[in-house]
Design a protein around this motif. Structure first.
Motif, short mmCIF file in Angstrom:
data_model
loop_
_atom_site.label_atom_id
_atom_site.label_comp_id
_atom_site.label_asym_id
_atom_site.label_seq_id
_atom_site.Cartn_x
_atom_site.Cartn_y
_atom_site.Cartn_z
N LEU A 1 0.07 -1.39 10.60
CA LEU A 1 -0.02 -2.33 9.45
C LEU A 1 -1.17 -2.94 9.20
N PHE A 2 -1.93 -3.52 10.17
CA PHE A 2 -3.31 -3.81 10.08
C PHE A 2 -4.05 -3.08 9.24
N SER A 3 -4.20 -1.72 9.73
CA SER A 3 -4.91 -0.90 9.10
C SER A 3 -4.72 -0.82 7.57
N LEU A 4 -3.33 -0.60 7.29
CA LEU A 4 -2.99 -0.45 5.83
C LEU A 4 -3.22 -1.49 5.10
N ILE A 5 -3.37 -2.99 5.74
CA ILE A 5 -3.69 -4.05 4.94
C ILE A 5 -5.06 -4.18 4.64
N ASN A 6 -5.95 -3.84 5.70
CA ASN A 6 -7.30 -3.54 5.72
C ASN A 6 -7.77 -2.53 4.26
N TYR A 7 -7.02 -1.46 4.31
CA TYR A 7 -7.25 -0.49 3.24
C TYR A 7 -6.80 -1.02 1.91
N LYS B 1 -7.12 -4.16 1.23
CA LYS B 1 -7.85 -5.11 0.76
C LYS B 1 -9.27 -4.65 0.24
N CYS B 2 -9.70 -3.59 1.05
CA CYS B 2 -11.05 -2.81 0.59
C CYS B 2 -10.82 -2.35 -0.74
N ASN B 3 -9.75 -1.74 -0.76
CA ASN B 3 -9.70 -0.85 -2.46
C ASN B 3 -9.48 -1.66 -3.54
N ILE B 4 -8.69 -2.91 -3.39
CA ILE B 4 -8.40 -3.49 -4.52
C ILE B 4 -9.49 -4.41 -4.91
N LYS B 5 -10.73 -4.52 -4.07
CA LYS B 5 -11.94 -5.25 -4.51
C LYS B 5 -12.66 -4.60 -5.38
N LEU C 1 -11.35 -2.76 -7.98
CA LEU C 1 -10.66 -2.93 -9.47
C LEU C 1 -10.62 -4.13 -10.04
N ASN C 2 -10.18 -4.42 -11.30
CA ASN C 2 -10.24 -5.36 -12.20
C ASN C 2 -8.87 -6.05 -12.26
N LEU C 3 -8.57 -6.39 -10.92
CA LEU C 3 -7.36 -7.02 -10.53
C LEU C 3 -7.28 -8.31 -10.05
N SER C 4 -6.50 -9.12 -10.22
CA SER C 4 -6.49 -10.43 -9.78
C SER C 4 -5.54 -10.83 -8.35
N ALA C 5 -6.14 -10.43 -7.23
CA ALA C 5 -5.34 -10.55 -6.13
C ALA C 5 -5.54 -11.86 -5.29
N ILE C 6 -4.19 -12.55 -4.72
CA ILE C 6 -4.68 -13.58 -4.07
C ILE C 6 -5.36 -13.42 -2.57
N ASN C 7 -6.24 -13.67 -2.03
CA ASN C 7 -7.05 -13.54 -0.91
C ASN C 7 -5.91 -13.57 0.17
N SER C 8 -5.39 -12.52 0.81
CA SER C 8 -4.36 -12.32 1.73
C SER C 8 -4.80 -11.53 3.02
N ASP C 9 -4.75 -12.20 4.19
CA ASP C 9 -5.01 -10.89 5.15
C ASP C 9 -3.53 -10.77 5.93
N SER C 10 -2.58 -10.58 5.21
CA SER C 10 -1.29 -10.31 5.76
C SER C 10 -0.79 -9.01 5.06
N GLN C 11 0.59 -8.92 5.35
CA GLN C 11 1.23 -7.74 4.82
C GLN C 11 1.77 -8.04 3.30
N ILE C 12 1.51 -9.15 3.01
CA ILE C 12 2.03 -9.75 1.60
C ILE C 12 0.75 -10.07 1.00
N SER D 1 -3.17 3.99 -2.55
CA SER D 1 -4.22 4.49 -3.62
C SER D 1 -3.35 4.64 -4.85
N TYR D 2 -2.05 5.33 -4.65
CA TYR D 2 -1.48 5.74 -6.01
C TYR D 2 -1.14 4.40 -6.77
N LEU D 3 -0.55 3.33 -6.02
CA LEU D 3 -0.10 2.16 -6.52
C LEU D 3 -1.38 1.68 -7.18
N LEU D 4 -2.46 1.46 -6.59
CA LEU D 4 -3.72 0.85 -6.85
C LEU D 4 -4.09 1.56 -8.43
N ASN D 5 -4.20 2.55 -8.47
CA ASN D 5 -4.56 3.47 -9.50
C ASN D 5 -3.79 3.21 -10.63
#
Ligand SMILES: Cc1ncc(COP(=O)(O)O)c(C=O)c1O
Length: 389
Positions: free
Chosen positions: A295-301, A303-307, A309-320, A374-378
């Motif tokens: 789960l932590f590795s997915l959270i990290n993935y 966060k790295c990938n959303i950076k 993109l032009n999307l406004s995400a709340i800074n979160s280090d959790s699964q939410i 990746s699919y979701l973020l695309n």
């Protein structure tokens, strides 16, 4: 009455706040099957992907065969069993607390616990983004109810200062906020307790199973378990993958809640099969560190990938992970478009979140893959570009 209801429903529809339910065929964790179509879901709180675990299901089945379905009574009459006792003991040891009391739901636990601890004349200081059940419990308690700005310890201090002379004060906070995915600063909150002779209730609904050694939660991680002035609630309906909830703390406080909580006293106890399923789940959670690591590795993935993109995400280090959209209309639009692309994420709108802060609440689970993310973020990236144009 009929006229008023019709008017109010119409208002909800016009403001894009009318809620609908989708009766799923099946699915937990990363899958949502609706009208025979399988969607990639980011809408489940089954973070550790345990709701369909065969070992948990088998424990529940065995208990069902032995004990039947209902306990047929509240715990204080005849609905308390050796299984309930064992789960309470196991939870106390897992959470590093003296005593635990099982409740049927987290909502009920929060209402019952808060009202038992503080009443008229007392004071509640609550984070502005606390879960609805904590807010409702605070209102129901009839205590003076003060809300401090989200995670703003200075604002909390100001409010506490104004009530210097009073004795019965309870600070309440989620440890991991359910809609923003950020953490309360538990150590800073604790630093206010002695000075102001206050106690604190922490809701670990979303942190349990994921954070802390073996998933024992954020109080354990912050070495704030087993304290005279800190208690916690939690639910089994999220990472644990079962159903039910609990309150934990020092023995005398938990005893006191048992004597006073109407939600505990006047409600049928948890079915034994649910209790046994939860006992099995806790054993798995403690042992299987790989679930948290994945789960932590997915959270990290994510966060790295959303950076990029032009999307406004709340800074979160959790699964939410919360993707801010703004208006309810746009949030609904994106959610519907995602469905067309085979992705299920309902729009979160007021009153769950503040006006103008509608969002997509993305929850990551162990069964997701980097490819899913990746699919979701695309798709999200494409949709947000269309929305801006
Ligand atoms: C922070 C928090 N507390 C309590 C609850 C309620 O738990 P339950 O679903 O067991 O009633 C929830 C569920 O959404 C929650 O997010």
């Amino acid at each position: 009455m009929k006229k008023i209801i019709k008017k109010k429903i119409n208002e909800l529809k016009l403001s894009n706040k009318y809620r609908v339910r989708r009766a799923k065929d099946s699915g937990n964790s990363h899958i949502f099957v609706y009208k025979k179509k399988e969607y990639l879901s980011f809408a489940s709180n089954d973070y550790l992907s345990l709701a369909n675990d065969k070992r948990i299901i088998s424990s529940a089945k065995k208990a069902l065969d032995k004990h039947g379905y209902s306990t047929s009574s509240s715990a204080l009459i005849s609905g308390y069993s050796k299984s309930h006792f064992a789960l309470e003991e196991e939870l106390s040891s897992f959470l590093g607390q003296e005593k635990t009391l099982l409740f049927s739901t987290g909502y009920q636990a929060n209402l019952g616990v808060i009202k038992s601890l503080v009443n008229r004349g007392g004071y509640i200081f609550a984070d502005n983004l606390n879960h609805a059940s904590l807010i409702d419990g605070s209102i129901l308690s009839r205590a003076n109810f003060k809300r401090y700005k989200h995670k703003d310890i200075d604002n909390l201090e100001e409010l506490l200062e104004k009530t210097k002379s009073l004795e019965n004060k309870l600070i309440i906070s989620d440890s991991l906020f359910s809609m923003d995915g950020d953490f309360a600063n538990l150590k800073k909150l604790k630093s206010k307790l002695n000075k102001h002779k206050a106690t604190m209730l922490i809701d670990e609904a979303h942190s349990l199973g994921i954070f802390g050694k073996g998933g024992s939660g954020l109080l354990v991680e912050s070495a704030l378990n087993n304290k005279d002035d800190i208690f916690l609630t939690g639910t089994f309906g999220k990472s644990i993958g079962t159903f039910g909830a609990f309150f934990s703390g020092k023995k005398d406080v938990v005893d006191f809640v048992m004597q006073n909580s109407r939600g505990y006293i006047y409600s049928t106890s948890l079915p034994i099969n649910t209790v046994e399923a939860t006992r099995k789940s806790l054993k798995i959670i403690k042992k299987e560190d790989w679930r948290r690591e994945k789960l932590f590795s997915l959270i990290n993935y994510f966060k790295c990938n959303i950076k990029n993109l032009n999307l406004s995400a709340i800074n979160s280090d959790s699964q939410i992970q919360a993707l801010m959209v703004g208006s309810s209309k746009d949030a609904l639009f994106i959610s519907n478009e995602l469905m067309k692309a085979g992705i299920y994420i309902p729009a979160i709108r007021p009153p769950t979140v503040e006006e103008g802060k509608s969002r997509l609440r993305i929850s990551l689970t162990v069964d997701h893959s980097e490819k899913d993310i990746s699919y979701l973020l695309n798709i999200l990236d494409k949709l947000s570009r269309n929305l801006v144009q």
